[in-house]
Design an enzyme around this catalytic site. Structure first.
Site, PDB file in Angstrom:
ATOM      1  N   ARG A 108       0.827  -1.215   0.000  1.00 37.07           N
ATOM      2  CA  ARG A 108       0.000   0.000   0.000  1.00 37.07           C
ATOM      3  C   ARG A 108       0.861   1.264   0.000  1.00 37.07           C
ATOM      4  O   ARG A 108       0.369   2.347  -0.265  1.00 37.07           O
ATOM      5  CB  ARG A 108      -0.966  -0.019   1.179  1.00 37.07           C
ATOM      6  CG  ARG A 108      -2.279  -0.686   0.786  1.00 37.07           C
ATOM      7  CD  ARG A 108      -3.145  -1.022   1.959  1.00 37.07           C
ATOM      8  NE  ARG A 108      -3.546   0.125   2.744  1.00 37.07           N
ATOM      9  CZ  ARG A 108      -4.369   0.041   3.783  1.00 37.07           C
ATOM     10  NH1 ARG A 108      -4.875  -1.127   4.123  1.00 37.07           N
ATOM     11  NH2 ARG A 108      -4.690   1.093   4.478  1.00 37.07           N
ATOM     12  N   LYS A 132     -15.203   5.836  -1.759  1.00 36.89           N
ATOM     13  CA  LYS A 132     -14.497   5.750  -0.463  1.00 36.89           C
ATOM     14  C   LYS A 132     -13.459   6.858  -0.357  1.00 36.89           C
ATOM     15  O   LYS A 132     -12.759   7.150  -1.302  1.00 36.89           O
ATOM     16  CB  LYS A 132     -13.803   4.386  -0.339  1.00 36.89           C
ATOM     17  CG  LYS A 132     -13.007   4.201   0.941  1.00 36.89           C
ATOM     18  CD  LYS A 132     -12.316   2.845   1.004  1.00 36.89           C
ATOM     19  CE  LYS A 132     -10.908   2.884   0.469  1.00 36.89           C
ATOM     20  NZ  LYS A 132     -10.163   1.637   0.715  1.00 36.89           N
ATOM     21  N   THR A 144      -7.481  -3.678   8.350  1.00 34.90           N
ATOM     22  CA  THR A 144      -8.187  -3.392   9.610  1.00 34.90           C
ATOM     23  C   THR A 144      -9.668  -3.751   9.498  1.00 34.90           C
ATOM     24  O   THR A 144     -10.371  -3.782  10.495  1.00 34.90           O
ATOM     25  CB  THR A 144      -8.120  -1.881   9.942  1.00 34.90           C
ATOM     26  OG1 THR A 144      -8.796  -1.170   8.893  1.00 34.90           O
ATOM     27  CG2 THR A 144      -6.686  -1.402  10.046  1.00 34.90           C
TER      28      THR A 144
HETATM   29  C1  R5P Z   1      -7.372  -0.203  -0.488  1.00 35.03           C
HETATM   30  O1  R5P Z   1      -7.243   0.566  -1.401  1.00 35.03           O
HETATM   31  C2  R5P Z   1      -7.482  -1.692  -0.600  1.00 35.03           C
HETATM   32  O2  R5P Z   1      -8.020  -2.126  -1.802  1.00 35.03           O
HETATM   33  C3  R5P Z   1      -8.257  -2.230   0.562  1.00 35.03           C
HETATM   34  O3  R5P Z   1      -9.563  -1.716   0.493  1.00 35.03           O
HETATM   35  C4  R5P Z   1      -7.625  -1.804   1.846  1.00 35.03           C
HETATM   36  O4  R5P Z   1      -6.264  -2.149   1.853  1.00 35.03           O
HETATM   37  C5  R5P Z   1      -8.312  -2.438   3.033  1.00 35.03           C
HETATM   38  O5  R5P Z   1      -7.760  -1.905   4.187  1.00 35.03           O
HETATM   39  P1  R5P Z   1      -8.604  -1.812   5.538  1.00 35.03           P
HETATM   40  O6  R5P Z   1      -9.178  -3.171   5.766  1.00 35.03           O
HETATM   41  O7  R5P Z   1      -7.599  -1.425   6.587  1.00 35.03           O
HETATM   42  O8  R5P Z   1      -9.645  -0.753   5.357  1.00 35.03           O
END
Ligand code: R5P
Length: 315
Positions: A96, A192, A224
């Protein structure tokens, strides 16, 4: 298969054993331990000279420890005259942190790629990168497998009615579109937003129709769980009848499991790219094995056959 040896880094033994079972191969033997001064040590217990060597590492917590183990193992294989070293990283850590989108920040995924390369790897096999551009961070070959077919197949077999695939953000919309094609159903997209670096995601709106439908929220990873919980809630508020979720990588950081357990999702499906602790296993979370896919990629690389149909191309 010819002149092939497959080894597990410390915590990857279960996954590696599964891969070896698929290929009818005995897992290679090596020792690894820590000295009292916290330094890691690795020694292959069998010769790797002139061998096609595969080093498998899963990247669960503590992830920095996992990467160091891997680098040391690559170095040991290189110094032991392996003919070719392929690193198998089912989940690419730090994926990420893939761009300089704020002042004075690192691009850690590029750093990890450089470290793996510098240690002596000739090739990397990984899966569903957060950003496919990470492939270009390597000068060596990087094969990116996908859990999409596995997840799509799982949900296809469930024969869910009135399905709509939901993308958790604009970044995953292309992938969601492919899922919608594989599952032959429409898609919707969540708007989002992340305001800062604190792991917190907010679902502002949903584009598309989920009312009275079975929402299938698909993502590359669940960390998370914040993104997924927001997505579940917004689907619920927009009238979804039932909600399922799927992701290739189940990281389940912090209290993700407890929060998902309390959520109104019926089932959350992930693959085993990252081992899940026994204390994190709950009925709502279903884990499907992606080891056979990795085994097939290893077999094809060893036999010099194409891998194309194991990838999800941007067609
Ligand atoms: C983000 O751009 C990814 O595609 C996932 O949505 C993200 O890594 C999920 O992270 P979390 O579960 O911490 O929100």
């Amino acid at each position: 298969m010819k002149d092939i040896k497959i080894f597990a880094c410390n915590t990857a033994e279960k996954f590696t054993q599964e891969v070896c079972n698929c290929l009818n191969l005995k897992m290679g033997e090596k020792d690894s331990y820590k000295f009292k001064n916290d330094n890691n040590f690795v020694q292959f217990k069998e010769s790797v000279r002139n061998q096609d060597v595969y080093l498998i590492q899963t990247t669960e917590v503590p992830v920095n420890e996992r990467i160091m183990e891997l680098l040391i193992t690559i170095d040991a294989a290189k110094r032991a005259a392996a003919k070719r070293i392929t690193v198998v990283l089912p989940y690419f850590i730090y994926s990420r942190t893939d761009k300089k989108d704020q002042p004075r920040v690192p691009i850690t995924s590029k750093l990890i790629a450089k470290l793996i390369e510098t240690a002596g790897a000739d090739r990397v096999i990984t899966c569903d990168l957060h950003n496919s551009a990470i492939q270009a961070f390597f000068e060596i070959g990087c094969d990116r497998l996908t859990g999409s077919y596995l997840l799509a197949d799982y949900f296809k077999k469930k024969k869910l009615k009135d399905m709509v695939v939901v993308a958790t953000d604009a970044g995953s919309s292309k992938k969601a579109y492919k899922y919608s094609k594989l599952l032959n159903c429409p898609m919707a997209l969540i708007d989002k937003r992340r305001s800062n670096n604190d792991d917190k995601a907010v679902a502002a709106n949903i584009i598309g129709d989920v009312k009275d439908k079975t929402a299938l929220i698909l993502d590359d990873e669940i960390s998370t769980g914040g993104t997924l919980i927001e997505a579940i809630n917004i689907c619920k508020n927009h009238g979804a009848k039932e909600i399922y979720a799927g992701a290739t990588h189940g990281i389940f950081a912090g209290d993700a499991i407890e929060r998902l357990d309390k959520s109104c999702a019926k089932e959350v499906v992930v693959t085993n790219t990252i081992p899940i602790d026994d204390n994190k296993k709950i009925d709502k979370i279903k884990v499907i094995s992606i080891a056979p896919l990795f085994a097939e990629a290893i077999r094809r690389i060893n036999e010099g056959q194409p891998l194309g149909d194991l990838f999800l191309y941007e067609k």
